[in-house]
Write an enzyme that holds these catalytic residues in place. Structure first.
Site, PDB file in Angstrom:
ATOM      1  N   GLU A 207       1.816  -0.338  -5.068  1.00 42.13           N
ATOM      2  CA  GLU A 207       0.923   0.765  -5.395  1.00 42.13           C
ATOM      3  C   GLU A 207       1.846   1.973  -5.534  1.00 42.13           C
ATOM      4  O   GLU A 207       2.280   2.548  -4.531  1.00 42.13           O
ATOM      5  CB  GLU A 207      -0.104   0.982  -4.296  1.00 42.13           C
ATOM      6  CG  GLU A 207      -1.109   2.066  -4.638  1.00 42.13           C
ATOM      7  CD  GLU A 207      -2.105   2.339  -3.512  1.00 42.13           C
ATOM      8  OE1 GLU A 207      -3.270   2.642  -3.811  1.00 42.13           O
ATOM      9  OE2 GLU A 207      -1.704   2.258  -2.332  1.00 42.13           O
TER      10      GLU A 207
ATOM     11  N   ASP B 291       0.834  -1.188   0.000  1.00 42.95           N
ATOM     12  CA  ASP B 291       0.000   0.000   0.000  1.00 42.95           C
ATOM     13  C   ASP B 291       0.880   1.254   0.000  1.00 42.95           C
ATOM     14  O   ASP B 291       1.842   1.352   0.774  1.00 42.95           O
ATOM     15  CB  ASP B 291      -0.892  -0.032   1.239  1.00 42.95           C
ATOM     16  CG  ASP B 291      -1.858   1.122   1.303  1.00 42.95           C
ATOM     17  OD1 ASP B 291      -2.703   1.228   0.402  1.00 42.95           O
ATOM     18  OD2 ASP B 291      -1.778   1.916   2.265  1.00 42.95           O
TER      19      ASP B 291
END
Length: 713
Positions: free
Chosen positions: A390, A353
């Site tokens: 990401e 993330d």
């Protein structure tokens, strides 16, 4: 004096006896190079470190109690460097929980906020207590439990499937089965997900990406809006990096935490499904200077977090603090964590993330060659696991196509999402970006660059997606022009405004048959394009049967029917599920979509874009229709593998031509998202219609053609 015989390692049995006594417990210096708490035949080894702390105490608690029944200060002789280690004899791991207290200087401007009274969770805790019941915090402080790992993986080999061969299915463990319609016994748990494995196998996906399953605090920022209790449902606020979330288990697992998750992973593997974990190393649940101190702040605030010159927290995560990932101590924790999940849970990959934060220096500045990313890329234990970034963060760093990958990392392709969303809904100016994206985003990743293993890095660098947890579902993408996040309590100001969505003529729910027909066609269009794009496809759980979040594109706090998958839609939209099922299977059966094959016998180019007329291999920048062809020789089948994908975003019929295959065979229609008027949208091999050169593309539709009749003879 009692003596204990056990093995510190696999080869050397030694005799160990206590060297002293603290608070009535026999003790001796422990194993300094093994972090965390480790159960041994004679007792428990506790190892913890602090760079600036001046003393350390071990706290022992009876199960579920807030006051310790024993406090064991570490003697100076039990410290080497910054590491404290103590072996405590005669402890039964089932009878206690533990935590620490650290004393040290207090100078907030320098990032020193030691508090000798703060009860601190072990950063290496394998199990965290206090939140077994979802939505409730049962203790004032986090404690840890010692875990005894007796799980037998047998001789199950590690998957070596390439990234490009995956079809990734992103899901939330609780939300996947929590709805009353899920039909499972253990709703909202790892066990409930295991009950759904036959469904996953039927769908045809071969990888699940689990939203955060590390221990997190769903009660953080809990509030009530319109009579509904809102929680941190998604789980992007990590409490412990080494511990599975206890509220996701159906059964009590005292001192055997992780068993239910391991059983899930083992059964997924036995059914050919890999497991990728969504991991959050960019921030923790401790928040900013107003947040709690329960672990990292109390051990070494200035080590674990990026701090401004005045001692406050940089917030590149958008969540209050930013983990100091390129500090050597934090690097070590992250590496040990990933190794732990790879070895002890047999995880196949990790999605990071806000991964751009992993490339920031200790002062927050971007680094040219971040040591953490390189370390993870070349670590021998992680050699076969997938590393997916990401490739952006909340601080403005956007690195899609430029993430420091060491020819090893893949990326969530945000350009693919934006370009394909825009083009499919009619933004014709996205034509070039859309064509590049379907063809594998070679303009971003480079088609012919090989990685250190010699394989084509471009095909393994790109994770294509149109939907994920963050944003609209696929049904909502074609049902709402605007977000509808009123239930979140922020006056609809949260969530992205750049959705590139289209309501197909009516905002939200409608019974207009023309609007509904168009919506489901647009969903089929998205599915067909995604499954026929080079790179690794990923889609959100429930998209395959038209699940809705009722226009909410930021469901992070909605632990209710807004976020839970409503399995009634599977029965209602069974045809949509079968289309997804077909397209996933079609992708599996055609390796030419996934990777470059040897040159095709028929002479077609390996990868090419086409205008309305197939012989024209350039497309205008504002095209409303184009096609992509994939061609190569499939040695396993002894024939050419040819796929032609045509996309019409125009609202009228358009006649296209297909490439002339001359004496090598013919084209057959495999999928047509507009349908044949009888509710049929795909054709299995042997059922396809032969196409004689021309084909009428119906309005806003996608057609997939397969070349037949080719061999190497």
């Amino acid at each position: 004096m009692k003596f204990y015989n056990y093995k510190l390692n696999l080869d050397t049995p030694i005799s160990v006896n206590p060297m002293g006594e603290i608070e009535g417990f026999p003790v001796r210096p422990g194993m300094f190079d093994i972090n965390g708490a480790t159960a041994l035949p004679c007792g428990v080894n506790f190892t913890v470190h602090t760079h600036s702390g001046t003393s350390c105490e071990l706290l022992l608690f009876h199960r579920g109690e807030d006051e310790p029944y024993a406090v064991l200060p570490f003697p100076e002789a039990y410290k080497i460097g910054d590491v404290y280690s103590m072996l405590v004899f005669d402890l039964n791991i089932e009878e206690f929980e533990y935590a620490y207290r650290i004393d040290g200087p207090r100078d907030p401007a320098e990032g020193m906020i030691f508090d000798k009274n703060a009860v601190l969770l072990d950063p290496y805790a394998r199990a965290v207590t206090g939140q077994k019941i979802w939505g409730e915090k049962l203790q004032d402080h986090y404690h840890a439990r010692v875990v005894k790992d007796v799980f037998d993986w047998g001789d199950m080999p590690q998957s070596k499937r390439e990234m490009s061969d995956l079809v990734i299915y992103e899901l939330h463990v609780r939300g996947f089965t929590k709805h009353p319609s899920s039909g499972v016994q253990h709703k909202g748990t790892f066990a409930g997900l295991k009950e759904k494995i036959p469904y996953l196998k039927e769908l045809g996906i071969n990888a699940v990406e689990l939203m955060p399953i590390f221990e997190f605090d769903e009660t953080m920022n809990a509030r009530e809006v319109n009579g509904e209790k809102l929680l941190e449902y998604w789980g992007y606020n990590t409490v412990g990096f080494f511990a599975p979330n206890t509220s996701y288990t159906a059964a009590e697992e005292y001192n055997k935490e992780g068993t239910e998750l391991k059983e899930l992973i083992r059964e997924l593997h036995q059914n050919g499904i890999e497991v990728i974990l969504d991991v959050v190393f960019n921030h923790t649940a401790e928040g900013n200077e107003k947040g709690p101190t329960f672990s990292f702040k109390g051990f070494d605030n200035q080590v674990y977090y990026m701090l401004t010159p005045d001692g406050n927290y940089y917030n590149f995560s958008g969540c209050g603090n930013t983990l100091n990932c390129n500090h050597p101590i934090v690097q070590q924790l992250i590496l040990e964590c990933l190794r732990y999940w790879t070895i002890n849970y047999r995880v196949d990959g990790f999605r990071f993330d806000l991964a751009s934060i992993l490339g920031r220096n200790t002062d927050g500045s971007p680094m040219n060659n971040p040591p953490l990313l390189k370390t993870l890329a070349y670590d021998p234990v992680l050699a076969n696991v997938k590393l997916i970034a990401e490739a952006w963060d909340a601080g403005g760093m956007y690195q899609v196509g430029s993430f420091p990958a060491s020819r090893r990392w893949a990326e969530w392709n945000g350009r693919y999402r934006d370009a394909i969303r825009g083009f499919l809904k009619g933004d014709n100016w996205e034509a070039h970006s859309a064509a590049w994206s379907i063809a594998g985003s070679g303009d971003l990743y480079g088609e012919f660059h090989t990685d250190y293993k010699g394989s084509y890095a471009g095909y393994n660098s790109c994770v294509n997606f149109l939907t994920c947890h963050d944003g609209f579902t696929l049904y909502d993408l074609y049902s709402y022009n605007e977000k509808h996040n009123w239930n979140n309590g922020w006056n609809n100001t949260d969530g992205s405004d750049n959705n590139r969505s289209w309501n197909c003529g009516a905002e939200g729910e409608t019974d207009n048959p023309e609007v509904l027909s168009l919506r489901y066609r647009m969903i089929r269009n998205a599915c067909a394009v995604l499954m026929c794009s080079r790179g690794t496809p990923m889609f959100l759980a429930g998209d395959e049967f038209g699940n809705t979040q009722y226009g909410n594109n930021n469901c992070y706090c909605q632990d209710n029917g807004i976020s839970w998958l409503d399995w009634n839609f599977l029965q209602k939209n069974r045809g949509l599920f079968e289309f997804f099922q077909f397209m996933i299977d079609y992708r599996h059966r055609h390796p030419v979509i996934r990777k470059r094959l040897p040159e095709a016998v028929c002479g077609m180019e390996p990868l090419q874009a086409h205008d309305v007329y197939a012989e024209k291999t350039t497309i205008s920048g504002d095209a409303r229709i184009f096609a992509i062809s994939f061609a190569g020789y499939d040695a396993a089948k002894g024939r050419d593998d040819l796929v032609y994908v045509a996309i019409n975003t125009y609202w009228e019929d358009v006649t296209i031509t297909l490439p002339n295959l001359k004496r090598y065979g013919a084209w057959y229609l495999s999928a047509n998202t507009f349908g044949d008027g009888q509710g049929r949208y795909f054709y299995r091999e042997g059922e396809e219609t032969r196409i004689a050169g021309e084909f009428i593309m119906r309005p806003r539709s996608v057609a997939v053609f397969t070349g037949r009749g080719f061999s190497g003879l």
